[in-house]
Design a protein around this motif. Structure first.
Motif, PDB file in Angstrom:
ATOM      1  N   ILE A 208       0.737  -1.122   0.065  1.00  0.00           N
ATOM      2  CA  ILE A 208       0.128   0.009  -0.107  1.00  0.00           C
ATOM      3  C   ILE A 208       0.805   1.368   0.052  1.00  0.00           C
ATOM      4  CG2 ILE A 208      -1.486   1.416   1.414  1.00  0.00           C
ATOM      5  CD1 ILE A 208      -3.238  -1.172   1.933  1.00  0.00           C
ATOM      6  N   PRO A 209       1.948   1.385   0.924  1.00  0.00           N
ATOM      7  CA  PRO A 209       2.536   2.572   0.806  1.00  0.00           C
ATOM      8  C   PRO A 209       3.395   3.027  -0.624  1.00  0.00           C
ATOM      9  CG  PRO A 209       3.232   1.436   2.680  1.00  0.00           C
ATOM     10  CD  PRO A 209       2.453   0.730   1.775  1.00  0.00           C
ATOM     11  N   TRP A 210       4.035   1.740  -1.312  1.00  0.00           N
ATOM     12  CA  TRP A 210       4.469   2.007  -2.821  1.00  0.00           C
ATOM     13  C   TRP A 210       3.284   2.512  -3.820  1.00  0.00           C
ATOM     14  CZ3 TRP A 210       3.664  -1.085  -7.235  1.00  0.00           C
ATOM     15  CH2 TRP A 210       4.491  -0.573  -8.241  1.00  0.00           C
ATOM     16  N   ILE A 211       1.994   1.512  -3.337  1.00  0.00           N
ATOM     17  CA  ILE A 211       1.065   2.110  -4.452  1.00  0.00           C
ATOM     18  C   ILE A 211       0.374   3.553  -4.208  1.00  0.00           C
ATOM     19  CG2 ILE A 211      -1.553   1.538  -5.046  1.00  0.00           C
ATOM     20  CD1 ILE A 211      -0.543  -1.579  -4.230  1.00  0.00           C
ATOM     21  N   PHE A 212       0.480   3.941  -2.857  1.00  0.00           N
ATOM     22  CA  PHE A 212      -0.074   5.266  -2.695  1.00  0.00           C
ATOM     23  C   PHE A 212       0.994   6.104  -3.534  1.00  0.00           C
ATOM     24  CE2 PHE A 212       0.071   9.118  -0.042  1.00  0.00           C
ATOM     25  CZ  PHE A 212      -1.162   9.490   0.067  1.00  0.00           C
ATOM     26  N   LEU A 213       2.242   5.939  -3.014  1.00  0.00           N
ATOM     27  CA  LEU A 213       3.312   6.904  -3.660  1.00  0.00           C
ATOM     28  C   LEU A 213       3.338   6.870  -5.357  1.00  0.00           C
ATOM     29  CD1 LEU A 213       6.061   8.396  -3.379  1.00  0.00           C
ATOM     30  CD2 LEU A 213       7.226   6.417  -3.525  1.00  0.00           C
ATOM     31  N   THR A 214       2.837   5.960  -5.751  1.00  0.00           N
ATOM     32  CA  THR A 214       2.687   5.756  -7.194  1.00  0.00           C
ATOM     33  C   THR A 214       1.613   6.586  -7.685  1.00  0.00           C
ATOM     34  OG1 THR A 214       3.785   3.537  -7.351  1.00  0.00           O
ATOM     35  CG2 THR A 214       2.628   4.091  -9.233  1.00  0.00           C
ATOM     36  N   LEU A 215       0.292   6.295  -7.061  1.00  0.00           N
ATOM     37  CA  LEU A 215      -0.772   7.197  -7.475  1.00  0.00           C
ATOM     38  C   LEU A 215      -0.733   8.608  -7.300  1.00  0.00           C
ATOM     39  CD1 LEU A 215      -3.470   4.447  -6.378  1.00  0.00           C
ATOM     40  CD2 LEU A 215      -2.413   4.738  -8.647  1.00  0.00           C
ATOM     41  N   THR A 216       0.075   8.866  -6.357  1.00  0.00           N
ATOM     42  CA  THR A 216       0.016  10.434  -5.986  1.00  0.00           C
ATOM     43  C   THR A 216       1.330  11.255  -6.528  1.00  0.00           C
ATOM     44  OG1 THR A 216       1.001  10.002  -3.671  1.00  0.00           O
ATOM     45  CG2 THR A 216      -1.336   9.973  -3.739  1.00  0.00           C
ATOM     46  N   CYS A 219       0.599  14.161  -9.042  1.00  0.00           N
ATOM     47  CA  CYS A 219      -0.103  14.973  -8.398  1.00  0.00           C
ATOM     48  C   CYS A 219       1.032  16.162  -7.855  1.00  0.00           C
ATOM     49  CB  CYS A 219      -1.192  14.895  -7.345  1.00  0.00           C
ATOM     50  SG  CYS A 219      -2.601  13.464  -8.038  1.00  0.00           S
ATOM     51  N   THR A 220       2.339  15.759  -7.753  1.00  0.00           N
ATOM     52  CA  THR A 220       3.059  16.528  -6.980  1.00  0.00           C
ATOM     53  C   THR A 220       3.873  17.140  -8.145  1.00  0.00           C
ATOM     54  OG1 THR A 220       4.732  14.697  -6.944  1.00  0.00           O
ATOM     55  CG2 THR A 220       2.972  14.914  -5.146  1.00  0.00           C
ATOM     56  N   ARG A 221       4.545  18.350  -7.751  1.00  0.00           N
ATOM     57  CA  ARG A 221       5.418  19.071  -8.655  1.00  0.00           C
ATOM     58  C   ARG A 221       6.646  19.529  -7.874  1.00  0.00           C
ATOM     59  NH1 ARG A 221       3.131  16.603 -11.563  1.00  0.00           N
ATOM     60  NH2 ARG A 221       2.000  17.203 -13.522  1.00  0.00           N
ATOM     61  N   PRO A 222       7.429  18.849  -7.424  1.00  0.00           N
ATOM     62  CA  PRO A 222       8.552  19.420  -6.454  1.00  0.00           C
ATOM     63  C   PRO A 222       9.484  20.343  -7.030  1.00  0.00           C
ATOM     64  CG  PRO A 222       9.130  16.988  -7.261  1.00  0.00           C
ATOM     65  CD  PRO A 222       7.558  17.309  -7.751  1.00  0.00           C
ATOM     66  N   GLU A 223       9.651  20.331  -8.514  1.00  0.00           N
ATOM     67  CA  GLU A 223      10.520  21.403  -8.921  1.00  0.00           C
ATOM     68  C   GLU A 223      10.085  22.716  -8.731  1.00  0.00           C
ATOM     69  OE1 GLU A 223       7.309  20.087 -11.803  1.00  0.00           O
ATOM     70  OE2 GLU A 223       8.958  18.919 -10.542  1.00  0.00           O
TER      71      GLU A 223
END
Length: 234
Positions: A208-216, A219-223
């Protein structure tokens, strides 16, 4: 690399030797006392007092061999390090810079083992009850940090990466650690087969942690954190 492989071999061999010399001797099985409470690890603080004045120092290891076995393994590992790693690295490591690095690592290990023994002596009971929770948090944090740093977040990137074997090996180790921690927490340190079977469905939560990271991740733009000035963001 030689030092890492030697360190792994030393510790595995030390654990095997420690198990073999513990009751029942010559077997990898352990006969242990049952752990009922945190106070079982610190029997030295529960010596009886005669007439509330004279302390009778008769405390024994109530959690045998969980407390003493770790000290034995540390000692064996230290001896193997001095005997094997120095001998092995003297044949493999030829350059002066590498030899200096080897010497620094050996000195650090000589300081590390007494520190680990002191930590175990003082906090073995706390670690026994807290390690599953520490491993859950640590494995999830380490997995996320690794995937982000290696920029191998999605499954497609993992497969196309030239280091895909390294990535999947790293993920496998973290998932195994997380699975072990979940079983330990769910079984409440009760290792009978019936309890283990009841907690097997919880292993579905491992990815689940890896799936959550993959799905979200999309939605992130760290740059943008580096591009936008702080004053504009405020």
């Amino acid at each position: 690399m030689v030092q890492l492989m030697s360190c792994l071999f030393e510790n595995v061999l030390a654990i095997i030797i420690g198990l073999l010399i513990t009751q029942p001797m010559g077997s990898l099985n352990l006969v242990s006392c049952r752990v009922d409470a945190l106070t079982d690890w610190y029997t030295v603080f529960y010596n009886p007092k005669v007439n509330h004045a004279n302390v009778v120092h008769c405390a024994q290891e109530a959690v045998y061999p969980f407390y003493s076995l770790v000290f034995v393994v540390y000692l064996i590992s230290l001896v193997l390090m001095v005997l094997l790693r120095v001998w092995l690295s003297s044949f493999v490591v030829k350059q002066a810079a590498d030899r200096k690095h080897r010497t620094r690592c050996l000195y650090k290990a000589l300081y590390l083992y007494p520190i680990l023994a002191a930590i175990h002596g003082a906090g073995a009971g706390l670690a026994y009850y807290a390690y599953p929770y520490i491993m859950v948090i640590g494995s999830m944090w380490s997995l996320v940090a690794y995937m982000v740093r290696r920029q191998a977040i999605t499954f497609t990137i993992l497969l196309r990466s030239p280091n895909w074997r390294q990535h999947f090996t790293f993920m496998g180790w973290h998932w195994a650690t997380l699975a072990y921690s979940i079983i330990a927490i769910g079984s409440s340190f009760n290792a009978d087969h019936e309890t283990l079977k009841q907690n097997l469905p919880f292993l579905a939560a491992v990815p689940i942690p890896w799936i959550f990271l993959t799905l979200t991740e999309a939605c992130t733009r760290p740059e943008r954190i580096e591009e936008e000035p702080i004053c504009d963001a405020l």
